[in-house]
Design a protein around this motif. Structure first.
Motif, PDB file in Angstrom:
ATOM      1  N   LEU A   1       0.837  -1.196   0.000  1.00 52.07           N
ATOM      2  CA  LEU A   1       0.000   0.000   0.000  1.00 52.07           C
ATOM      3  C   LEU A   1       0.876   1.253   0.000  1.00 52.07           C
ATOM      4  N   THR A   2       1.496   1.533  -1.139  1.00 52.81           N
ATOM      5  CA  THR A   2       2.282   2.756  -1.317  1.00 52.81           C
ATOM      6  C   THR A   2       1.324   3.925  -1.546  1.00 52.81           C
ATOM      7  N   PRO A   3       1.819   5.157  -1.522  1.00 53.60           N
ATOM      8  CA  PRO A   3       0.936   6.298  -1.824  1.00 53.60           C
ATOM      9  C   PRO A   3       0.262   6.166  -3.186  1.00 53.60           C
ATOM     10  N   TYR A   4       1.002   5.665  -4.200  1.00 52.46           N
ATOM     11  CA  TYR A   4       0.383   5.513  -5.518  1.00 52.46           C
ATOM     12  C   TYR A   4      -0.698   4.434  -5.491  1.00 52.46           C
ATOM     13  N   ALA A   5      -0.415   3.313  -4.840  1.00 54.99           N
ATOM     14  CA  ALA A   5      -1.402   2.238  -4.774  1.00 54.99           C
ATOM     15  C   ALA A   5      -2.660   2.708  -4.041  1.00 54.99           C
ATOM     16  N   ARG A   6      -2.476   3.504  -3.014  1.00 57.20           N
ATOM     17  CA  ARG A   6      -3.617   4.053  -2.285  1.00 57.20           C
ATOM     18  C   ARG A   6      -4.494   4.900  -3.216  1.00 57.20           C
ATOM     19  N   GLN A   7      -3.842   5.752  -4.021  1.00 54.40           N
ATOM     20  CA  GLN A   7      -4.590   6.594  -4.952  1.00 54.40           C
ATOM     21  C   GLN A   7      -5.259   5.753  -6.038  1.00 54.40           C
ATOM     22  N   ALA A   8      -4.546   4.722  -6.515  1.00 47.80           N
ATOM     23  CA  ALA A   8      -5.103   3.855  -7.552  1.00 47.80           C
ATOM     24  C   ALA A   8      -6.323   3.098  -7.039  1.00 47.80           C
ATOM     25  N   LEU A   9      -6.308   2.689  -5.782  1.00 46.31           N
ATOM     26  CA  LEU A   9      -7.489   2.068  -5.187  1.00 46.31           C
ATOM     27  C   LEU A   9      -8.650   3.057  -5.157  1.00 46.31           C
ATOM     28  N   SER A  10      -8.345   4.261  -4.721  1.00 46.37           N
ATOM     29  CA  SER A  10      -9.372   5.296  -4.636  1.00 46.37           C
ATOM     30  C   SER A  10      -9.977   5.601  -6.002  1.00 46.37           C
ATOM     31  N   ASP A  11      -9.137   5.582  -7.040  1.00 45.87           N
ATOM     32  CA  ASP A  11      -9.589   5.896  -8.403  1.00 45.87           C
ATOM     33  C   ASP A  11     -10.254   4.711  -9.098  1.00 45.87           C
ATOM     34  N   GLY A  12     -10.223   3.542  -8.472  1.00 49.39           N
ATOM     35  CA  GLY A  12     -10.804   2.366  -9.088  1.00 49.39           C
ATOM     36  C   GLY A  12      -9.892   1.678 -10.087  1.00 49.39           C
ATOM     37  N   HIS A  13      -8.597   2.024 -10.096  1.00 49.40           N
ATOM     38  CA  HIS A  13      -7.656   1.402 -11.026  1.00 49.40           C
ATOM     39  C   HIS A  13      -7.091   0.097 -10.475  1.00 49.40           C
ATOM     40  N   LEU A  14      -7.168  -0.079  -9.161  1.00 52.57           N
ATOM     41  CA  LEU A  14      -6.817  -1.337  -8.513  1.00 52.57           C
ATOM     42  C   LEU A  14      -8.034  -1.838  -7.763  1.00 52.57           C
ATOM     43  N   ASP A  15      -8.244  -3.148  -7.775  1.00 50.15           N
ATOM     44  CA  ASP A  15      -9.367  -3.729  -7.039  1.00 50.15           C
ATOM     45  C   ASP A  15      -8.994  -4.062  -5.597  1.00 50.15           C
ATOM     46  N   ALA A  16      -7.766  -4.482  -5.375  1.00 50.62           N
ATOM     47  CA  ALA A  16      -7.314  -4.803  -4.023  1.00 50.62           C
ATOM     48  C   ALA A  16      -5.790  -4.792  -3.993  1.00 50.62           C
TER      49      ALA A  16
END
Length: 342
Positions: free
Chosen positions: A283-298
């Motif tokens: 859960l890096t800062p980018y992964a956190r943002q990608a989760l928020s944006d719907g670009h990552l599911d988990a």
């Protein structure tokens, strides 16, 4: 009766305080029979040494080195931040920490770095690096010099390390497999697996665990061979575009290690995210943002602060010849989604 002291030991064993001190600190010049008398008194009285007080009295300082791969990746940056935070706290305990970076794909450079560590200046090393013959030889030299060594995040099972600190990566891969299969539902399709390098032990173990679950429970989903990006943005974009263009049955992407940002950006550019389940690690800062944006599911993650603190506890225990508490050093696998991000 209060806790037994060195005075009680000296009285019970019939020796001087100086002799007790020499036995406790394993100094020479004490006859074997006297050492046994002192140790018998220690066992009888139930004496437990306060190592913190003893180290403070003799101004003992612990000196540890974290060896991490070079690069500006956010996960390594988060590790460095956790080390810096631990350093501020550990200074009170007379512990000095140093971070050294090494080229991740140059085993000879990594070995040279480790060989340059002076046992007179270093008590322990925590290292994140691929396991190679050169690394195994370098770790063997450190161990022969009395330096404790722990593997950090990615295991080094054949290197003779004292301990591995990190999540169970096989279990993490199995967790990703379960998530991928459940998110994909009853669809048949193919799963793309992307890694920075399959030389990394954590990536190998995650891939193995992932494959096990997909074969056992989701036979309709076919897992494709791993694509290695070597953290090269142009290569990442090219191989993902080529793979997606050649196969419209790809329904999921599993990112094994670092380089999440480059992979997700390539998927966005390809215009396929709305048809894909995408899983990643850490859960890096980018992964956190990608989760928020719907670009990552988990995101399957681990607490880097716990990882660093655990490494320090293990190194200190090894330095002092003590055992660790297994439950305290067990790093939990965390599943992060948009709905439960802290």
């Amino acid at each position: 009766m209060g806790k037994p002291t060195v005075h009680d030991i000296a009285k019970e064993a019939g020796v001087s305080l100086a002799t007790v001190d020499r036995v406790l600190n394993a100094r020479a010049g004490v006859r074997a029979r006297t050492v046994e008398r002192v140790n018998t008194a220690i066992r009888k009285l139930g004496y437990v040494r306060d190592l913190s007080a003893a180290n403070l009295a003799r101004r003992r300082e612990y000196r540890y080195v974290f060896v991490l791969p070079e690069g500006a990746g956010q996960f390594i940056a988060s590790l460095k931040s956790a080390i810096a935070e631990a350093h501020r706290v550990s200074a009170i305990d007379r512990t000095s920490l140093q971070v050294m970076t090494v080229p991740p794909n140059d085993p000879h450079a990594i070995a040279r770095c480790l060989s340059g560590l002076d046992p007179a200046d270093v008590d322990g090393v925590a290292i994140t690096a691929p396991e190679t013959p050169q690394l195994r030889d370098a770790i063997a030299r450190l161990k022969s010099d009395g330096i404790a060594v722990v593997a950090l995040v990615s295991g080094l099972p054949n290197s003779g390390c004292d301990h591995f600190v990190g999540i169970n990566n096989l279990a993490a891969g199995r967790t990703a497999g379960e998530l991928m299969g459940r998110f994909a539902g009853t669809r048949a399709g193919r799963i793309l697996v992307v890694a920075s390098s399959m030389q990394a032990r954590d990536s190998l173990e995650r891939r193995l665990g992932f494959d096990q679950v997909m074969a056992e429970r989701f036979p309709g989903l076919h897992v494709l061979p791993s694509l290695e990006t070597y953290d090269d943005a142009d290569r990442t974009d090219q191989i993902l575009r080529t793979a997606l263009a050649a196969d419209d049955q790809i329904c999921g992407v599993y990112i094994l290690g670092a380089g999440v940002q480059k992979v997700v950006e390539a998927l966005v550019q390809a215009g396929r995210l709305d048809r894909l389940t995408v899983l990643a690690h850490e859960l890096t800062p980018y992964a956190r943002q990608a989760l928020s944006d719907g670009h990552l599911d988990a995101v399957i993650s681990q607490d880097v602060g716990h990882v660093v603190r655990s490494a320090l506890r293990v190194l200190r225990a090894k330095t002092d010849g003590l055992s660790t508490i297994p439950s305290q050093e067990r790093i939990r696998i965390e599943i992060m989604m948009k709905e439960n991000m802290p």
